[in-house]
Design an enzyme around this catalytic site. Structure first.
Site, PDB file in Angstrom:
ATOM      1  N   GLU A 117       6.270   7.399  -5.652  1.00  0.00           N
ATOM      2  CA  GLU A 117       5.051   7.079  -6.393  1.00  0.00           C
ATOM      3  C   GLU A 117       3.981   6.556  -5.433  1.00  0.00           C
ATOM      4  O   GLU A 117       4.294   5.868  -4.457  1.00  0.00           O
ATOM      5  CB  GLU A 117       5.346   6.028  -7.468  1.00  0.00           C
ATOM      6  CG  GLU A 117       6.208   6.593  -8.588  1.00  0.00           C
ATOM      7  CD  GLU A 117       6.517   5.590  -9.685  1.00  0.00           C
ATOM      8  OE1 GLU A 117       6.645   6.010 -10.837  1.00  0.00           O
ATOM      9  OE2 GLU A 117       6.641   4.382  -9.381  1.00  0.00           O
ATOM     10  N   CYS A 135      -2.259   3.147  -2.205  1.00  0.00           N
ATOM     11  CA  CYS A 135      -1.061   2.365  -1.893  1.00  0.00           C
ATOM     12  C   CYS A 135       0.090   3.351  -1.686  1.00  0.00           C
ATOM     13  O   CYS A 135       0.605   3.923  -2.648  1.00  0.00           O
ATOM     14  CB  CYS A 135      -0.795   1.419  -3.064  1.00  0.00           C
ATOM     15  SG  CYS A 135       0.617   0.367  -2.837  1.00  0.00           S
ATOM     16  N   CYS A 142      14.530   1.024  -1.772  1.00  0.00           N
ATOM     17  CA  CYS A 142      14.374  -0.060  -0.798  1.00  0.00           C
ATOM     18  C   CYS A 142      15.626  -0.927  -0.738  1.00  0.00           C
ATOM     19  O   CYS A 142      16.063  -1.485  -1.752  1.00  0.00           O
ATOM     20  CB  CYS A 142      13.162  -0.916  -1.144  1.00  0.00           C
ATOM     21  SG  CYS A 142      12.774  -2.098   0.164  1.00  0.00           S
ATOM     22  N   CYS A 146      14.267  -6.994  -3.280  1.00  0.00           N
ATOM     23  CA  CYS A 146      13.670  -8.281  -3.656  1.00  0.00           C
ATOM     24  C   CYS A 146      13.825  -8.456  -5.168  1.00  0.00           C
ATOM     25  O   CYS A 146      13.747  -7.491  -5.924  1.00  0.00           O
ATOM     26  CB  CYS A 146      12.201  -8.314  -3.253  1.00  0.00           C
ATOM     27  SG  CYS A 146      11.960  -8.025  -1.488  1.00  0.00           S
ATOM     28  N   CYS A 149      11.262  -6.939  -7.810  1.00  0.00           N
ATOM     29  CA  CYS A 149      10.695  -5.608  -7.545  1.00  0.00           C
ATOM     30  C   CYS A 149      11.619  -4.489  -8.017  1.00  0.00           C
ATOM     31  O   CYS A 149      12.807  -4.460  -7.680  1.00  0.00           O
ATOM     32  CB  CYS A 149      10.436  -5.467  -6.047  1.00  0.00           C
ATOM     33  SG  CYS A 149       9.846  -3.838  -5.580  1.00  0.00           S
ATOM     34  N   CYS A 375       1.960  -4.356  -8.371  1.00  0.00           N
ATOM     35  CA  CYS A 375       2.907  -4.792  -7.344  1.00  0.00           C
ATOM     36  C   CYS A 375       4.286  -5.037  -7.951  1.00  0.00           C
ATOM     37  O   CYS A 375       4.407  -5.759  -8.942  1.00  0.00           O
ATOM     38  CB  CYS A 375       2.421  -6.087  -6.705  1.00  0.00           C
ATOM     39  SG  CYS A 375       0.867  -5.901  -5.857  1.00  0.00           S
TER      40      CYS A 375
HETATM   41  S1  SF4 Z   1       8.912  -5.875  -2.599  1.00  0.00           S
HETATM   42 FE1  SF4 Z   1      10.066  -4.062  -3.269  1.00  0.00          FE
HETATM   43  S2  SF4 Z   1       9.439  -2.416  -1.899  1.00  0.00           S
HETATM   44 FE2  SF4 Z   1       8.782  -4.363  -0.955  1.00  0.00          FE
HETATM   45  S3  SF4 Z   1      10.476  -4.917   0.402  1.00  0.00           S
HETATM   46 FE3  SF4 Z   1      10.896  -5.929  -1.558  1.00  0.00          FE
HETATM   47  S4  SF4 Z   1      12.202  -4.462  -2.706  1.00  0.00           S
HETATM   48 FE4  SF4 Z   1      11.252  -3.365  -1.001  1.00  0.00          FE
END
Ligand code: SF4
Length: 397
Positions: A117, A135, A142, A146, A149, A375
């Site tokens: 995306e 962006c 990932c 986090c 996210c 975000c």
């Molecule tokens: S915020 Fe999301 S995309 Fe960015 S490093 Fe953390 S898990 Fe990965």
């Protein structure tokens, strides 16, 4: 509003120079030809600059186009790619949102079947002038996972999650095409804040960032703090590349909770030491990003700790972006909730009263919540409300 129009004929007419007609299968083929030693100095940049300037045309005609290049008849690259077919390698499957309402999100498919995306934000709109921020994603999911996210929840089959350089650049082409169709005549800002941790895909991201700087894009790369790669970037970064540090917590303990993988891999002193090295080498301060989560890290205590940390670590710090948490599935699993606007403002005022540099609340990121593009929300999910593709029908399959 002026409408950008382009045809191969106008390229020939406007250049005032003889153009060589050739066919390139895709930007992927351009990259692979160059990577296998057919490159001549500057050729790749010439191709890229040409594509950016005419992104709307090439994106619209992605299945069939002849690339008109002013590379001279002896160009080895052109000879190597002549008559190999046409088209961009990636496809826009869906566009959610609309530029007239402030932005949107492109769902893009790669030949490997991986989906990614790309968010587009219109940051400035005046009659006859439109400025976009693109962006881009650097990975298909990932490993940092986090806790706030949704990208960390994505599981995609395939050989790896790192996007090749061309796949990063084609996101920019598709997004520029959308903006050009709406009247944009300026190159956009590009931020590496989409899916993935850019510094864990170092070579491809660096290559793309160099190309983007060469085509006049303002580029910001955001990292959760991959310290060894920040040190490397201090030496390799193209001139003018901005770095943002996704800090999100002012103490090691709180960081361990919010960003467990990144925080345990690279401790705060290690991260700030690398940041100082980057700042010294590039002469610019790093931007601090801080997501505000209700009753988790949005209190006076954390504001004081954040201001103290920035002072104690002696970083230049270009500013602090305060980002209200956007609801995500990942965050919901931990009970995270968005802060009130009042709390955000109080946090900002506390920072300012302590002399912290340039603290700004990014309320604008809330705009992308409607199409799940804010975000933390890039998780390959369709927005609940139907934001159909009417804003850019020709770049969707
Ligand atoms: S915020 Fe999301 S995309 Fe960015 S490093 Fe953390 S898990 Fe990965």
């Amino acid at each position: 509003m002026m409408v950008f129009r382009f045809s191969p004929a106008t390229v020939r007419a406007s250049s005032g120079m003889s153009l060589v007609q050739g066919k390139l299968r895709s930007f992927e083929s351009v990259a692979s030809v160059l990577d296998t030693g057919h490159a001549e100095s500057g050729s790749k940049r010439s191709v890229w600059n040409h594509l950016v300037r005419h992104a709307e045309f090439y994106s619209r005609n992605q299945d069939s186009w002849n690339l008109a290049l002013d590379l001279g008849p002896a160009s080895p690259m052109l000879e190597a790619t002549r008559n190999t077919g046409c088209g961009l390698a990636s496809r826009v499957l869906r566009c959610d949102g609309s530029l007239s309402s402030g932005g949107g999100k492109l769902l893009i498919s790669l030949p490997s079947a991986m989906q990614i995306e790309t968010a587009v934000i219109v940051s400035k709109m005046r009659p006859g002038e439109l400025q976009g921020t693109i962006c881009v994603s650097s990975q298909g999911s990932c490993a940092m996972a986090c806790r706030f996210c949704d990208t960390g929840l994505i599981r995609q089959a395939g050989a790896g999650i790192n996007l090749p350089e061309w796949a990063i650049l084609e996101q920019v082409l598709h997004a520029e095409a959308w903006l050009q169709r709406e009247g944009s005549q300026k190159v956009s800002n590009v931020v590496f804040m989409g899916m993935g941790e850019p510094l864990l895909n170092y070579g491809n991201v660096l290559g793309a960032a160099r190309m983007l700087r060469a085509s006049g894009h303002k580029v910001t790369l955001s990292t959760v703090g991959v310290a060894p790669q920040i040190r490397k970037l201090a030496k390799d970064a193209p001139q003018g590349l901005n770095l943002a540090l996704s800090l999100h917590a002012p103490t090691q303990e709180l960081r361990d909770e919010l960003l467990p993988v990144a925080s345990r891999s690279w401790k705060l002193p290690q991260v700030f030491s690398a940041v100082r090295q980057f700042e010294e080498a590039n002469g610019t301060g790093v931007l601090i990003e801080y997501i505000l989560i209700r009753d988790v890290n949005d209190g006076d205590e954390q504001a004081v700790a954040l201001a103290n940390l920035i002072t104690e670590e002696r970083i230049k710090c270009a500013g602090i972006n305060l980002i209200p948490y956007n609801p995500t599935d990942a965050g919901a699993a931990h009970g995270y909730r968005p802060p009130s606007d009042l709390t955000c403002k109080r946090f900002r005022e506390k920072l300012r009263s302590l002399g912290a540099p340039n603290a700004t609340i990014r309320f604008s990121t809330k705009l992308g919540r409607s199409w799940l593009a804010a975000c933390g929300q890039l998780g390959l999910k369709k927005p609940p409300k139907a934001f159909e593709s009417i804003a850019a029908p020709r770049i969707c399959m």
